[in-house]
Scaffold this active site. Structure first.
Site, PDB file in Angstrom:
ATOM      1  N   SER A 119       0.881  -1.272  -0.007  1.00 25.83           N
ATOM      2  CA  SER A 119       0.077   0.007   0.191  1.00 25.83           C
ATOM      3  C   SER A 119       0.810   1.324   0.139  1.00 25.83           C
ATOM      4  O   SER A 119       0.486   2.280  -0.257  1.00 25.83           O
ATOM      5  CB  SER A 119      -0.940  -0.031   1.189  1.00 25.83           C
ATOM      6  OG  SER A 119      -0.138  -0.080   2.477  1.00 25.83           O
ATOM      7  N   HIS A 140      -3.135  -3.563  -5.599  1.00 19.74           N
ATOM      8  CA  HIS A 140      -3.358  -2.982  -4.330  1.00 19.74           C
ATOM      9  C   HIS A 140      -4.758  -3.162  -4.011  1.00 19.74           C
ATOM     10  O   HIS A 140      -5.685  -2.129  -4.338  1.00 19.74           O
ATOM     11  CB  HIS A 140      -2.788  -1.549  -3.933  1.00 19.74           C
ATOM     12  CG  HIS A 140      -3.200  -0.949  -2.551  1.00 19.74           C
ATOM     13  ND1 HIS A 140      -3.247   0.352  -2.372  1.00 19.74           N
ATOM     14  CD2 HIS A 140      -3.035  -1.709  -1.540  1.00 19.74           C
ATOM     15  CE1 HIS A 140      -3.469   0.498  -1.243  1.00 19.74           C
ATOM     16  NE2 HIS A 140      -3.520  -0.934  -0.632  1.00 19.74           N
ATOM     17  N   GLU A 152      -6.122  -0.826  -6.961  1.00 16.73           N
ATOM     18  CA  GLU A 152      -5.231   0.065  -7.813  1.00 16.73           C
ATOM     19  C   GLU A 152      -4.143  -0.899  -8.554  1.00 16.73           C
ATOM     20  O   GLU A 152      -3.554  -1.709  -7.910  1.00 16.73           O
ATOM     21  CB  GLU A 152      -4.465   0.816  -6.686  1.00 16.73           C
ATOM     22  CG  GLU A 152      -5.319   1.934  -6.213  1.00 16.73           C
ATOM     23  CD  GLU A 152      -4.450   2.868  -5.076  1.00 16.73           C
ATOM     24  OE1 GLU A 152      -4.880   4.058  -5.016  1.00 16.73           O
ATOM     25  OE2 GLU A 152      -3.809   2.420  -4.358  1.00 16.73           O
ATOM     26  N   ASN A 190      -3.933   6.464  -1.099  1.00 18.12           N
ATOM     27  CA  ASN A 190      -3.421   6.636   0.172  1.00 18.12           C
ATOM     28  C   ASN A 190      -2.651   8.005  -0.083  1.00 18.12           C
ATOM     29  O   ASN A 190      -2.509   8.805   1.234  1.00 18.12           O
ATOM     30  CB  ASN A 190      -2.400   5.612   0.645  1.00 18.12           C
ATOM     31  CG  ASN A 190      -3.093   4.462   1.082  1.00 18.12           C
ATOM     32  OD1 ASN A 190      -3.950   4.464   1.546  1.00 18.12           O
ATOM     33  ND2 ASN A 190      -2.148   3.258   1.152  1.00 18.12           N
TER      34      ASN A 190
END
Length: 284
Positions: A119, A140, A152, A190
């Protein structure tokens, strides 16, 4: 490339969730853990959640039994050799992941794709441990993997179009919503979410408000489905702190650094839902 057999390395919360998603999509899964009892624990976890699906009439008993029948467990990386895709979901440590990818590169031959579920770490640095970085991608998934639809799909400067396209198609094949990302710190979610959650935690002290009030404010004022403190509890305080530190180290932006309150919660073992206590208390 048609993907019918997937390897999952690391069967913790994320790895078991990824395996479950693949099983429910009709794929064969080879799950690898370092010890047999850890693999069996993951099987029990998957069985539990599939059983809940049967109870809620999301799948039939026959479909559940068939899904579990497609899962095999191993402690040997060599048993992943026939997989068309291997997804690494091991501990979020660059050294651990690089060592794994070096071994996977030897065992799993091209054109099979090697994917990391990291991540916050650099997919490029992970791929550097292989002799075939062109087949390394990031996949991800988000926690809980069987529930959240986003994946992702991350490419490095050396990822081939063929590998990236196959990974993107795989995410669609298992019913996910893929987004294309380049290998930049935090990818998309993120990069946005980590500093935002950190700001929310800092507001607790700066505005002298409770976690419940912050959560209710964002739920009813910004239409968030879950408040930021409850979300950190779900993610895991330690996981969030690790991602914050990685992004802060990569970008140097102060908002990326974990707030002191989260660091103190981590020191006390108040990690959220998984420990029974975080911003809130939970039943064991």
């Amino acid at each position: 490339m048609e993907i019918s057999r997937v390897g999952v390395v690391g069967l913790g919360t994320m790895g078991a969730g990824i395996a479950q998603v693949c099983l429910q999509a009709g794929l064969e899964v080879v799950g690898r853990e370092v010890a047999p009892e850890l693999g069996e624990r993951a099987r029990e976890r998957i069985d539990h959640y599939l059983s809940r699906g049967v109870e809620k009439e999301r799948l039939t008993q026959d479909e559940k039994d068939a899904a579990l029948g497609r899962l095999s467990l191993t402690t040997e990386l060599e048993d992943l050799a026939q997989c068309q895709l291997v997804i690494e979901a091991a501990f979020e440590d660059l050294g651990v992941k690089r060592e794994l990818f070096g071994e996977l590169d030897r065992v799993v031959q091209p054109p099979a794709i090697l994917a990391t579920n990291t991540s916050a770490l650099s997919v490029t640095e992970i791929s550097d441990a292989t002799d075939t970085p062109e087949r390394v991608v990031g996949l991800h998934f988000f926690n809980p993997a069987p529930v959240l639809p986003l994946v992702e799909v991350v490419r490095t400067a050396r990822t081939s179009n063929k590998a990236f396209d196959a990974a993107y198609a795989f995410a669609q094949q298992i019913g996910k919503e893929p987004v294309a990302c380049n290998d930049t710190p935090g990818f998309v979610v993120n990069r946005i979410l980590i500093p935002l959650l950190n700001d929310c935690v800092r507001v607790l002290d700066e505005a002298r408000v409770s976690p419940d009030d912050v959560d209710r404010a964002m739920r009813f004022g910004a239409n968030w489905p879950i408040g930021p403190c409850a979300l950190i509890d779900l993610i895991g305080v330690d996981v969030h702190v690790h991602a914050s530190e990685a992004l802060h180290g990569a970008l140097g932006e102060e908002r990326m650094a974990p707030p002191e309150q989260l660091l103190e919660m981590q020191r006390q073992g108040h990690l959220g839902r998984k420990s029974g206590r975080g911003f809130y208390e939970y039943d064991a």
